[in-house]
Design a protein around this motif. Sequence first.
Motif, PDB file in Angstrom:
ATOM      1  N   ASP A   1       4.027 -10.234   0.466  1.00 49.62           N
ATOM      2  CA  ASP A   1       3.356  -9.576   1.281  1.00 49.62           C
ATOM      3  C   ASP A   1       3.000 -10.178   2.560  1.00 49.62           C
ATOM      4  O   ASP A   1       3.187  -9.699   3.703  1.00 49.62           O
TER       5      ASP A   1
ATOM      6  N   GLN B   1      10.816   1.394   3.607  1.00 43.64           N
ATOM      7  CA  GLN B   1       9.416   1.014   4.089  1.00 43.64           C
ATOM      8  C   GLN B   1       8.576   2.002   3.512  1.00 43.64           C
ATOM      9  O   GLN B   1       7.364   1.709   3.248  1.00 43.64           O
TER      10      GLN B   1
ATOM     11  N   ARG C   1      -6.985  -8.181   6.596  1.00 41.04           N
ATOM     12  CA  ARG C   1      -6.113  -8.907   5.429  1.00 41.04           C
ATOM     13  C   ARG C   1      -7.214  -9.955   4.552  1.00 41.04           C
ATOM     14  O   ARG C   1      -8.355 -10.251   5.130  1.00 41.04           O
TER      15      ARG C   1
ATOM     16  N   PHE D   1       5.993 -10.400   4.644  1.00 39.06           N
ATOM     17  CA  PHE D   1       6.598  -9.067   5.134  1.00 39.06           C
ATOM     18  C   PHE D   1       5.432  -8.957   6.313  1.00 39.06           C
ATOM     19  O   PHE D   1       5.975  -8.664   7.577  1.00 39.06           O
ATOM     20  N   LEU D   2       4.081  -9.319   6.237  1.00 37.54           N
ATOM     21  CA  LEU D   2       3.382  -9.187   7.393  1.00 37.54           C
ATOM     22  C   LEU D   2       3.725 -10.179   8.576  1.00 37.54           C
ATOM     23  O   LEU D   2       3.504  -9.649   9.737  1.00 37.54           O
TER      24      LEU D   2
ATOM     25  N   GLN E   1       7.744   2.125   0.095  1.00 35.45           N
ATOM     26  CA  GLN E   1       6.864   0.969  -0.271  1.00 35.45           C
ATOM     27  C   GLN E   1       5.241   1.242   0.326  1.00 35.45           C
ATOM     28  O   GLN E   1       4.601   0.898  -0.601  1.00 35.45           O
TER      29      GLN E   1
ATOM     30  N   SER F   1      -3.493  -3.821   4.511  1.00 35.33           N
ATOM     31  CA  SER F   1      -2.866  -4.452   5.869  1.00 35.33           C
ATOM     32  C   SER F   1      -1.263  -4.329   5.881  1.00 35.33           C
ATOM     33  O   SER F   1      -0.722  -3.947   6.850  1.00 35.33           O
ATOM     34  N   VAL F   2      -0.541  -4.337   4.796  1.00 31.68           N
ATOM     35  CA  VAL F   2       0.864  -4.222   4.809  1.00 31.68           C
ATOM     36  C   VAL F   2       0.846  -2.803   5.033  1.00 31.68           C
ATOM     37  O   VAL F   2       2.018  -2.273   5.645  1.00 31.68           O
TER      38      VAL F   2
ATOM     39  N   SER G   1       0.799  -2.039   8.668  1.00 30.00           N
ATOM     40  CA  SER G   1       1.921  -2.291   9.522  1.00 30.00           C
ATOM     41  C   SER G   1       3.240  -1.695   9.423  1.00 30.00           C
ATOM     42  O   SER G   1       3.955  -1.369  10.182  1.00 30.00           O
TER      43      SER G   1
END
Length: 338
Positions: free
Chosen positions: A176, A235, A290, A179-180, A238, A310-311, A314
Motif C-alpha cells: 500500500d 484499480q 495515512r 502504491f501511494l 481494488q 488513503s489508498v 488516491s
Amino acid sequence: KNEYDTFMSSNFFVVRFDSDGNVLKTDVSRTSTVSEDEAQELAKEIVDSGKTDGKTGKYRFKITDSSDGGIVAVFLDASNEIVSYLRVLALSASVGLVCWGLMLVFVILLSKKAIRPIAENIEKQKQFITNAGHEIKTPIAIIRANTDAMELYNGENKWSKNIKDQTERLGGLMNDLLFLARMDENAGKVVTAEFCISELLEKEIENFRQSAENKDIDFSDDIAPEVMLTADRAQIEQLISIMLDNAVKYTDNGGEISVKLEKTERHKKIYFFNTCSEVPDSDPEKLFDRFYRGDKARTQKNGGYGIGLSVARSIAEANKGTISAKYTDNGIRFEIKF
C-alpha cells in the motif's frame, strides 16, 4: 490670474437676459460647437429650471445676477476635463497593472525559493518510501519462505502462525505504501476502459459476504443494474475491495453493512455504510489521513493499519472521482462519486 487665463483659454459661451427674461446678448465667439440659437435655447432651459449651477451634457454652467437686474448665464465646455479624467484613470490603471505584475514576479521568485527545500524534502521522503519498500520486500519473502520450511519439518504452531500473519500484514502495508508513493509521483498508470461497475460490485460483495456472516453482520445491497463506468477496472476493483474490507473489519458482531449503487444524470455513486459501537468525534476527513484510526476499536486486532482509506482516495482521484465520509447516529457512510 491663472484661473482667469485657464478660463479664457477654454471653450465657453455667455447669454445675458434682462429682468423680464428676454435675451439681451449672446456671445458664442469663444466656441465653435454652438450656434447663437442653440446657446439661447440651452440658457433659457437652465434659467427656467431655477438651477444656479451644475452640469448639462458636456457643459458646466453658472447663473448669476447682473448689476442691471438681469441674469448672466455662463456655459463652459467640460469635455477636456472628461478627457483629462480618462487620461488620469488610464495612467493610474497602467501603473497599477505594472506594479501588480512586478509584485507577482517578485512573489513567484521568493515563493519558489522558500518552497524549494520543502519540495525537496517531500521528494526525498517519497524516494525513501519507494527504496525502503523494495528493500523490505526481500527479507519479508525470506522470512515467509523460512517459516514455510520450518513448518514442513516441525509442523504448524502458534509461533509460526504468528510469524506468517505478521509477515502478511507487513507485506500488505508495504504494498500500500508503494502504491501511494507511485500515485504521489503520478507514476501510477491508469488504464481506462468501459466496464460494468454493477457486475464488478456484485462480484466483490459475494467475496466478502462469508466474512460478514462469520460476524453475524446483516449485509444488504441495492445495486442498480447495467451501470457502465469508464475507469481503470483493476484499480476500481481494488477500491471496492478496500471499502468492503474496511466495513467488515470495523463493524461489530451483529452490526449492519449496506452497499448501494445508483446512477444519476451526470454521476455514478457508490455508498458504503457500516455501523460501529462508537462514532468518532473527529472530522470525517481525517479518516483518509495515512495511519489515522478513527476510534479506539480500530486497533491492530482488526488487521488494519490505517492506510486503506488513503489508498482508496488516491484511486478515486486518479480515476477522476471523489470519496467522502459522513457520520450518522450509529455508523459511518462513505460516498464514492464518478
